[in-house]
Scaffold this motif. Structure first.
Motif, PDB file in Angstrom:
ATOM      1  N   HIS A 113      -5.629  20.553   2.516  1.00 42.79           N
ATOM      2  CA  HIS A 113      -5.200  21.707   1.725  1.00 42.79           C
ATOM      3  C   HIS A 113      -5.504  22.930   2.582  1.00 42.79           C
ATOM      4  N   THR A 114      -4.496  23.440   3.278  1.00 44.56           N
ATOM      5  CA  THR A 114      -4.718  24.448   4.312  1.00 44.56           C
ATOM      6  C   THR A 114      -5.373  25.724   3.794  1.00 44.56           C
ATOM      7  N   SER A 115      -5.164  26.080   2.539  1.00 45.59           N
ATOM      8  CA  SER A 115      -5.766  27.295   1.983  1.00 45.59           C
ATOM      9  C   SER A 115      -7.288  27.224   1.959  1.00 45.59           C
ATOM     10  N   SER A 116      -7.851  26.009   1.985  1.00 51.19           N
ATOM     11  CA  SER A 116      -9.301  25.827   1.902  1.00 51.19           C
ATOM     12  C   SER A 116     -10.003  25.918   3.258  1.00 51.19           C
TER      13      SER A 116
END
Length: 150
Positions: A78-81
């Motif tokens: 989950h790239t946002s994390s």
């Protein structure tokens, strides 16, 4: 017959605290496939001799010395994390973490484990024509307690 009371794997949630007062815990989407908590103890072993028959094999006595808990999690990246997990890893500081048995009432054994944890490892991997994966490992730093569901 008494059936086993079960929960789905998705109901085992790893929640990281935000450090605010009061602290708010939330499950990050970075851990979206597998998660777990494992408990371990350090032990000391002693061979206790038989004073009446010292030539016979003696029995070992084991005592517990230290306790720890490790949390693992993995899933599709989950790239946002990434910025939050990278900052946590580089900080060398602990965060309060809960492992929640979600949607389980007290009479069925519901609740959560809670303690301070250090992010000791995280890995991002990828294979051609597949989605990137991530895995994290957290090590307890101090007491981990069980809290019954309210």
């Amino acid at each position: 017959m008494a059936p086993v009371k079960t929960i789905n794997g998705t109901q085992l949630l790893v929640q990281v605290g935000d450090g605010a007062e009061p602290e708010v815990f939330a499950a990050d989407c970075l851990i979206n496939t597998e998660r777990g908590i494992a408990f371990a103890s350090d032990t000391n072993e002693f061979v206790i001799p038989d004073c009446l028959d010292p030539d016979t094999p003696a029995w070992k006595e084991v005592t517990m010395d230290g306790l720890s808990a490790a949390i693992t999690g993995s899933g599709m990246l989950h790239t946002s994390s990434i910025p939050d997990w990278d900052a946590w890893f580089r900080s060398g500081e602990t965060k309060n973490v809960r492992v929640l048995l979600n949607n389980v009432v007290t009479v069925d054994g519901g609740g959560h484990w809670e303690g301070a944890y250090l992010l000791t490892g995280w890995e991002i991997t990828g294979t051609r024509n597949e989605k990137a994966q991530v895995s994290v490992t957290l090590a307890s730093s101090g007491v981990v307690t069980w809290v019954d569901a309210a």
